[in-house]
Scaffold this motif. Structure first.
Motif, PDB file in Angstrom:
ATOM      1  N   ASN A 216       0.846  -1.192   0.000  1.00 30.81           N
ATOM      2  CA  ASN A 216       0.000   0.000   0.000  1.00 30.81           C
ATOM      3  C   ASN A 216       0.880   1.240   0.000  1.00 30.81           C
ATOM      4  O   ASN A 216       1.950   1.256   0.618  1.00 30.81           O
ATOM      5  N   ALA A 217       0.413   2.271  -0.692  1.00 28.61           N
ATOM      6  CA  ALA A 217       1.177   3.515  -0.707  1.00 28.61           C
ATOM      7  C   ALA A 217       0.246   4.704  -0.883  1.00 28.61           C
ATOM      8  O   ALA A 217      -0.728   4.629  -1.645  1.00 28.61           O
ATOM      9  N   ALA A 218       0.561   5.768  -0.185  1.00 30.14           N
ATOM     10  CA  ALA A 218      -0.137   7.048  -0.385  1.00 30.14           C
ATOM     11  C   ALA A 218       0.537   7.746  -1.552  1.00 30.14           C
ATOM     12  O   ALA A 218       1.699   8.152  -1.442  1.00 30.14           O
ATOM     13  N   VAL A 219      -0.192   7.831  -2.655  1.00 28.82           N
ATOM     14  CA  VAL A 219       0.385   8.290  -3.913  1.00 28.82           C
ATOM     15  C   VAL A 219      -0.069   9.704  -4.230  1.00 28.82           C
ATOM     16  O   VAL A 219      -1.268  10.019  -4.140  1.00 28.82           O
ATOM     17  N   PHE A 220       0.885  10.537  -4.613  1.00 26.30           N
ATOM     18  CA  PHE A 220       0.581  11.861  -5.155  1.00 26.30           C
ATOM     19  C   PHE A 220       1.034  11.877  -6.604  1.00 26.30           C
ATOM     20  O   PHE A 220       2.196  11.587  -6.899  1.00 26.30           O
ATOM     21  N   THR A 221       0.106  12.191  -7.498  1.00 26.18           N
ATOM     22  CA  THR A 221       0.442  12.189  -8.915  1.00 26.18           C
ATOM     23  C   THR A 221       0.886  13.579  -9.365  1.00 26.18           C
ATOM     24  O   THR A 221       0.703  14.574  -8.649  1.00 26.18           O
TER      25      THR A 221
ATOM     26  N   ALA B  10      -0.488  15.249 -11.527  1.00 22.85           N
ATOM     27  CA  ALA B  10      -1.699  16.045 -11.732  1.00 22.85           C
ATOM     28  C   ALA B  10      -2.244  16.623 -10.441  1.00 22.85           C
ATOM     29  O   ALA B  10      -3.231  17.364 -10.453  1.00 22.85           O
ATOM     30  N   GLY B  11      -1.623  16.266  -9.323  1.00 23.70           N
ATOM     31  CA  GLY B  11      -2.065  16.785  -8.047  1.00 23.70           C
ATOM     32  C   GLY B  11      -3.077  15.928  -7.328  1.00 23.70           C
ATOM     33  O   GLY B  11      -3.640  16.341  -6.312  1.00 23.70           O
ATOM     34  N   ASP B  12      -3.340  14.743  -7.858  1.00 24.19           N
ATOM     35  CA  ASP B  12      -4.280  13.835  -7.200  1.00 24.19           C
ATOM     36  C   ASP B  12      -3.590  13.064  -6.090  1.00 24.19           C
ATOM     37  O   ASP B  12      -2.390  12.782  -6.154  1.00 24.19           O
ATOM     38  N   ARG B  13      -4.365  12.675  -5.099  1.00 23.89           N
ATOM     39  CA  ARG B  13      -3.852  11.879  -4.007  1.00 23.89           C
ATOM     40  C   ARG B  13      -4.787  10.707  -3.782  1.00 23.89           C
ATOM     41  O   ARG B  13      -5.995  10.885  -3.666  1.00 23.89           O
ATOM     42  N   TYR B  14      -4.244   9.504  -3.759  1.00 23.13           N
ATOM     43  CA  TYR B  14      -5.078   8.343  -3.476  1.00 23.13           C
ATOM     44  C   TYR B  14      -4.243   7.209  -2.921  1.00 23.13           C
ATOM     45  O   TYR B  14      -3.019   7.253  -2.962  1.00 23.13           O
ATOM     46  N   ASP B  15      -4.940   6.202  -2.400  1.00 25.99           N
ATOM     47  CA  ASP B  15      -4.281   5.017  -1.860  1.00 25.99           C
ATOM     48  C   ASP B  15      -4.077   3.997  -2.964  1.00 25.99           C
ATOM     49  O   ASP B  15      -5.036   3.549  -3.587  1.00 25.99           O
TER      50      ASP B  15
END
Length: 120
Positions: free
Chosen positions: A96-101, A103-108
Protein backbone atom coordinates in the motif's frame (compact mmCIF):
# COMPACT_ATOMS: atom_id res chain seq x y z
CA UNK A 1 -1.92 5.27 -14.05
CA UNK A 2 -0.02 3.91 -11.06
CA UNK A 3 1.05 0.35 -10.44
CA UNK A 4 2.31 -1.34 -7.28
CA UNK A 5 3.82 -4.75 -7.94
CA UNK A 6 4.79 -7.14 -5.15
CA UNK A 7 7.40 -9.86 -5.47
CA UNK A 8 9.30 -12.27 -3.26
CA UNK A 9 6.50 -14.24 -1.66
CA UNK A 10 6.30 -18.00 -1.48
CA UNK A 11 6.73 -20.72 1.09
CA UNK A 12 8.96 -21.01 4.12
CA UNK A 13 9.32 -23.27 7.11
CA UNK A 14 8.69 -22.01 10.62
CA UNK A 15 11.70 -20.06 11.74
CA UNK A 16 12.63 -19.25 8.19
CA UNK A 17 12.76 -15.95 6.36
CA UNK A 18 11.40 -14.25 3.28
CA UNK A 19 11.78 -10.82 1.76
CA UNK A 20 8.96 -9.02 0.01
CA UNK A 21 9.45 -6.16 -2.41
CA UNK A 22 6.96 -3.67 -3.82
CA UNK A 23 7.88 -1.50 -6.77
CA UNK A 24 5.79 1.51 -7.71
CA UNK A 25 5.64 2.90 -11.21
CA UNK A 26 3.60 5.27 -13.33
CA UNK A 27 2.39 8.81 -12.96
CA UNK A 28 3.94 9.40 -9.52
CA UNK A 29 5.18 12.68 -8.20
CA UNK A 30 5.63 11.51 -4.64
CA UNK A 31 5.07 8.48 -2.44
CA UNK A 32 4.17 9.38 1.10
CA UNK A 33 3.67 6.66 3.72
CA UNK A 34 4.07 3.13 2.40
CA UNK A 35 2.80 0.05 4.16
CA UNK A 36 2.30 -3.69 4.12
CA UNK A 37 -1.01 -5.28 5.00
CA UNK A 38 -1.91 -8.94 5.21
CA UNK A 39 -5.08 -10.97 5.02
CA UNK A 40 -5.12 -14.53 6.36
CA UNK A 41 -7.72 -16.92 4.94
CA UNK A 42 -11.20 -16.00 6.11
CA UNK A 43 -10.00 -12.99 8.07
CA UNK A 44 -9.83 -9.25 7.59
CA UNK A 45 -6.94 -7.33 6.12
CA UNK A 46 -4.71 -5.86 8.82
CA UNK A 47 -1.73 -3.54 8.91
CA UNK A 48 1.63 -5.28 9.31
CA UNK A 49 4.04 -2.37 9.07
CA UNK A 50 4.28 1.12 7.66
CA UNK A 51 7.08 3.55 6.90
CA UNK A 52 6.93 7.29 6.36
CA UNK A 53 8.68 9.09 3.52
CA UNK A 54 11.38 10.02 6.04
CA UNK A 55 11.91 6.36 6.91
CA UNK A 56 10.17 6.18 10.28
CA UNK A 57 8.76 2.66 10.73
CA UNK A 58 5.78 1.38 12.64
CA UNK A 59 4.94 -2.27 13.33
CA UNK A 60 2.03 -4.36 14.45
CA UNK A 61 2.75 -5.96 17.81
CA UNK A 62 2.58 -9.42 16.26
CA UNK A 63 5.62 -8.78 14.05
CA UNK A 64 7.79 -6.50 16.19
CA UNK A 65 11.31 -7.81 16.45
CA UNK A 66 10.80 -10.22 13.54
CA UNK A 67 9.95 -8.06 10.54
CA UNK A 68 11.76 -5.01 9.17
CA UNK A 69 10.24 -2.53 6.75
CA UNK A 70 12.41 -0.32 4.58
CA UNK A 71 12.19 1.75 1.42
CA UNK A 72 14.28 3.17 -1.36
CA UNK A 73 12.75 6.47 -2.45
CA UNK A 74 14.84 6.75 -5.60
CA UNK A 75 13.67 3.33 -6.75
CA UNK A 76 10.13 3.95 -5.44
CA UNK A 77 10.33 0.55 -3.79
CA UNK A 78 9.59 -0.74 -0.34
CA UNK A 79 10.65 -3.97 1.30
CA UNK A 80 9.52 -6.24 4.09
CA UNK A 81 12.19 -8.50 5.52
CA UNK A 82 10.54 -11.26 7.50
CA UNK A 83 12.52 -13.38 9.97
CA UNK A 84 11.50 -16.11 12.42
CA UNK A 85 8.37 -16.78 10.43
CA UNK A 86 5.46 -18.49 12.14
CA UNK A 87 2.53 -20.42 10.67
CA UNK A 88 0.26 -17.56 11.73
CA UNK A 89 2.16 -15.29 9.34
CA UNK A 90 0.52 -17.19 6.50
CA UNK A 91 -1.54 -14.71 4.51
CA UNK A 92 -1.82 -12.73 1.32
CA UNK A 93 0.40 -9.69 1.75
CA UNK A 94 -0.56 -6.40 0.11
CA UNK A 95 1.56 -3.39 -0.67
CA UNK A 96 0.00 0.00 0.00
CA UNK A 97 1.18 3.52 -0.71
CA UNK A 98 -0.14 7.05 -0.38
CA UNK A 99 0.39 8.29 -3.91
CA UNK A 100 0.58 11.86 -5.15
CA UNK A 101 0.44 12.19 -8.91
CA UNK A 102 1.86 14.91 -11.14
CA UNK A 103 -1.70 16.04 -11.73
CA UNK A 104 -2.06 16.78 -8.05
CA UNK A 105 -4.28 13.84 -7.20
CA UNK A 106 -3.85 11.88 -4.01
CA UNK A 107 -5.08 8.34 -3.48
CA UNK A 108 -4.28 5.02 -1.86
CA UNK A 109 -2.53 2.63 -4.18
CA UNK A 110 -2.70 -1.13 -3.67
CA UNK A 111 -0.77 -4.01 -5.09
CA UNK A 112 -2.42 -7.19 -6.30
CA UNK A 113 -1.28 -9.19 -3.28
CA UNK A 114 1.24 -11.96 -2.88
CA UNK A 115 0.93 -15.23 -1.01
CA UNK A 116 3.18 -16.09 1.93
CA UNK A 117 2.81 -19.58 3.37
CA UNK A 118 4.62 -20.76 6.48
CA UNK A 119 4.38 -24.46 7.20
CA UNK A 120 6.53 -27.45 7.99
Amino acid sequence: QVQLVESGGGSAQPGGSLRLSCAASGNIWRLNTMAWYRQPPGQQRDLVASITSDGVPNYADSVKGRFTISRDNLKMTQYLQMYYLKPEDTAVYYCNAAVFTWAGDRYDGWGQGIQVTVSS
